[in-house]
Design an enzyme around this catalytic site. Structure first.
Site, short mmCIF file in Angstrom:
data_model
loop_
_atom_site.label_atom_id
_atom_site.label_comp_id
_atom_site.label_asym_id
_atom_site.label_seq_id
_atom_site.Cartn_x
_atom_site.Cartn_y
_atom_site.Cartn_z
N LYS A 57 0.86 -1.18 0.00
CA LYS A 57 0.00 0.00 0.00
C LYS A 57 0.90 1.23 0.00
O LYS A 57 1.51 1.57 1.01
CB LYS A 57 -0.89 0.06 1.24
N GLU A 63 10.80 0.85 9.44
CA GLU A 63 11.75 1.94 9.15
C GLU A 63 11.02 3.23 9.46
O GLU A 63 10.11 3.61 8.72
CB GLU A 63 12.16 1.92 7.67
N GLU A 81 10.85 15.70 14.58
CA GLU A 81 11.04 15.73 13.13
C GLU A 81 10.30 16.93 12.55
O GLU A 81 9.13 17.13 12.84
CB GLU A 81 10.43 14.46 12.51
N CYS A 102 14.24 10.92 5.83
CA CYS A 102 14.36 10.46 7.21
C CYS A 102 15.79 10.52 7.73
O CYS A 102 16.00 10.56 8.94
CB CYS A 102 13.81 9.05 7.32
P1 NAD Z 1 3.07 8.19 7.69
O1 NAD Z 1 3.49 7.36 8.84
O2 NAD Z 1 2.04 9.24 7.90
O3 NAD Z 1 2.49 7.27 6.53
C1 NAD Z 1 3.23 6.19 6.00
C2 NAD Z 1 2.28 5.20 5.37
O4 NAD Z 1 1.43 4.66 6.39
C3 NAD Z 1 1.35 5.80 4.32
O5 NAD Z 1 1.15 4.87 3.28
C4 NAD Z 1 0.05 5.98 5.11
O6 NAD Z 1 -1.11 5.98 4.29
C5 NAD Z 1 0.07 4.76 5.99
N1 NAD Z 1 -0.74 4.86 7.21
C6 NAD Z 1 -1.15 5.97 7.87
N2 NAD Z 1 -1.89 5.64 8.96
C7 NAD Z 1 -1.95 4.28 8.98
C8 NAD Z 1 -2.54 3.34 9.86
N3 NAD Z 1 -3.22 3.72 10.94
N4 NAD Z 1 -2.37 2.01 9.60
C9 NAD Z 1 -1.65 1.60 8.53
N5 NAD Z 1 -1.07 2.45 7.65
C10 NAD Z 1 -1.22 3.78 7.88
O7 NAD Z 1 4.40 8.78 7.08
P2 NAD Z 1 4.55 9.79 5.86
O8 NAD Z 1 4.09 11.12 6.31
O9 NAD Z 1 3.97 9.18 4.63
O10 NAD Z 1 6.15 9.78 5.66
C11 NAD Z 1 7.00 10.55 6.43
C12 NAD Z 1 7.58 9.75 7.58
O11 NAD Z 1 8.22 8.60 7.06
C13 NAD Z 1 8.64 10.50 8.34
O12 NAD Z 1 8.46 10.27 9.72
C14 NAD Z 1 9.94 9.87 7.86
O13 NAD Z 1 11.00 9.98 8.75
C15 NAD Z 1 9.51 8.46 7.63
N6 NAD Z 1 10.42 7.76 6.70
C16 NAD Z 1 11.30 6.84 7.21
C17 NAD Z 1 12.18 6.18 6.37
C18 NAD Z 1 13.17 5.17 6.90
O14 NAD Z 1 13.75 4.46 6.10
N7 NAD Z 1 13.35 5.07 8.21
C19 NAD Z 1 12.16 6.46 5.01
C20 NAD Z 1 11.25 7.38 4.52
C21 NAD Z 1 10.37 8.03 5.39
#
Ligand code: NAD
Length: 489
Positions: free
Chosen positions: A171, A246, A377, A280
């Site tokens: 997803k 991650e 962040e 990130c």
């Molecule tokens: P997010 O956590 O809001 O969303 C990530 C994914 O989770 C999306 O597909 C979203 O639709 C889904 N999601 C949201 N709520 C959910 C739920 N309750 N159950 C299941 N899935 C759900 O993150 P974002 O805003 O899309 O991305 C930014 C974040 O991602 C930042 O915190 C960044 O640091 C992190 N990030 C980490 C890495 C890494 O490798 N550690 C890499 C890229 C981004």
């Protein structure tokens, strides 16, 4: 336009209509129907049905499909980069020189890794048995990815799983699903059997929750924020499913007193501004030796002021917009509040007069250790800085965070470099650089940044189980060890 890819074919799902917006100008890039929990069931059923065939394919067969996928991705590189630019607003230079080639290299790497299973040597460890290790695909993988690097995050999660013989349901973030759908289409074109790679596009609340908590998947992997990652882990735990997370980061950028100041200034600007800071591992907390601090702040501010902010399609653009107006406003509020906690906005801190969700490169100096911009962040083009008073203080500050994804240390002293790499609590420590990644080496954090690895052989391990096979070699009915259980008098 199809919103999902299930059982080797595009599917127009029955959820609400969703528009993918170009954050550089607000235009609609695509309109698609979102998936529902029923579509998630269909995708998981398809992955389950496809699993035995793919799991039992030879490593060479899996490898050749992935090699073909890398070839097709290369042939469509310009189209994929254009899709990525339009849905994320990232500068075309970043998409064509980092996101797309990095993803293709990762696919090529796992085409090789598919043929490289490793384990302990078979031997007669007990004397009476031959023990051997089997590495088997863990099963159906559910994965959820974020919007900042949609293609790379999909590749990092899906490709090692496929190489290991797993089937997948992914997803992507619903605001950036396009390159993930393209990847699935190309995989089918490359000869991947139907059902091995499924995409369901939908919101986190509806589709993400349904996928993370699905009873018929075997492992749940996730890239995204720490808060959501913990929810995903809780949903997977209901069924006792294995997880890999991650999560967020707040990378320290530690400049020691002997550092090459010019290199540190350039490294800080590149490390903080990549992908408009929506990275990130981005350099977010500059912790700088007091003797260099003022010059560092002045140098970073001057260089940030030279960045070209504007149209992501223009190859001269350095910085594109943030992902949405809502996210940009969140970043703007955090920066606006920083002076209340002692921070000094040295450059930036403004929304430029441009049509999209842009924000100027920003440096906030003199932040306190308790301030929000130092601890949380921001996920925007914002670097915060504070001085340190020697190596012990620098390392203490670097580790004063719940996150542990990445860090860098800037020094010309080999002992300082060694100490920093040993003592900084993070999944990656760069010495005299910040950001570069490579397919052969792992990416993943500790603490609130999650656990498990993407990229490299280490991530291949996430998708394999270890089975011990112990074969009797005595051929006797009354085995020596039976005496421990019963004695026939
Ligand atoms: P997010 O956590 O809001 O969303 C990530 C994914 O989770 C999306 O597909 C979203 O639709 C889904 N999601 C949201 N709520 C959910 C739920 N309750 N159950 C299941 N899935 C759900 O993150 P974002 O805003 O899309 O991305 C930014 C974040 O991602 C930042 O915190 C960044 O640091 C992190 N990030 C980490 C890495 C890494 O490798 N550690 C890499 C890229 C981004």
């Amino acid at each position: 336009m199809p919103s999902s890819w299930i059982d080797g074919a595009p599917v127009v799902t029955s959820g609400t209509t969703h528009q993918v917006i170009n954050p550089a100008n607000g235009s609609t890039v695509a309109e698609l129907a979102l998936a529902t929990a029923t579509d998630v069931d269909a995708a998981v059923a398809s992955a389950r049905a496809a699993l035995p065939g793919w799991k039992n394919a030879t490593p060479a067969e899996r490898s050749s499909v992935l090699a073909k996928l890398a070839e097709l991705a290369q042939a469509h590189a310009d189209e994929i980069a254009a899709e990525e630019v339009s849905q994320t607003g990232k500068p075309v230079r970043l998409a064509t020189e980092f996101d797309v080639p990095g993803s293709i290299d990762n696919i090529s790497f796992f085409a090789g890794a598919a043929r490289h299973l490793e384990g302990k040597a078979s031997a007669e460890y007990s004397g009476d048995h031959t023990s051997s290790i089997r590495r088997e695909a863990v099963g159906v993988v559910a994965t959820i990815t974020p919007w900042n690097y949609p293609l790379q995050m999909a590749v990092w999660k899906v490709i090692p799983a496929l190489a290991a013989g797993c089937s997948v349901v992914i997803k992507p973030a619903e605001i950036t699903p396009l390159t993930t759908l393209t990847l699935a289409r190309l995989a089918t074109e490359a000869g991947l059997p139907d059902g091995v790679f499924n995409v369901v596009t939908g919101s986190g609340i509806d589709v993400g929750t349904a996928l993370a908590g699905h009873s018929d998947v075997d492992v749940v992997t996730f890239t995204g924020s720490t808060a959501v990652g913990r929810r995903v882990m809780a949903a997977a735990a209901v069924h006792g499913h294995r997880t890999q997370l991650e999560l967020g980061g707040k990378a320290p950028f530690v400049v020691f007193e002997d550092a090459d100041l010019d290199a540190a200034i350039h490294g800080a600007v590149a490390g903080a501004l990549i992908n408009s800071g929506q990275d990130c591992t981005a350099a977010t907390r500059a912790i700088v030796a007091r003797n260099l601090y003022d010059d560092f702040v002045a140098g970073v501010a001057e260089l940030m002021g030279k960045m070209v902010v504007g149209d992501p399609q223009d190859p001269d653009t350095d910085l594109g917009p943030l992902i949405s107006a809502m996210h940009r406003d969140r970043v703007a509020t955090m920066v606006a509040d920083a002076p209340k906690e002692g921070g000094r906005v040295v450059t930036g801190g403004q929304i430029p007069e441009l049509p999209g969700s842009f924000y100027l490169p920003t440096l906030i100096a003199d932040v306190t250790e308790s301030s929000e911009v130092y601890r949380n962040e921001i996920f925007g083009p914002v670097l915060v800085a504070r001085p340190h008073d020697g190596d012990d203080d620098a390392l203490r500050q670097a580790n004063d965070t719940e996150y542990g994804l990445a860090a860098s240390a800037w020094t010309r002293d080999v002992y300082r470099a060694q100490r920093a790499s040993r003592e900084i609590n993070a999944g990656c420590v760069w010495i005299n650089d910040h950001i570069p990644i490579i397919s052969e080496m792992p990416h993943g954090g500790v603490g609130a940044s999650g656990f498990g690895k993407d990229m490299s052989d280490y991530s291949f391990e996430e998708y394999l189980t270890i089975k011990h096979v112990m074969s009797d070699i005595t051929g006797v009915a009354e085995k020596g060890w039976h005496r421990t259980i019963f004695t026939l008098r």
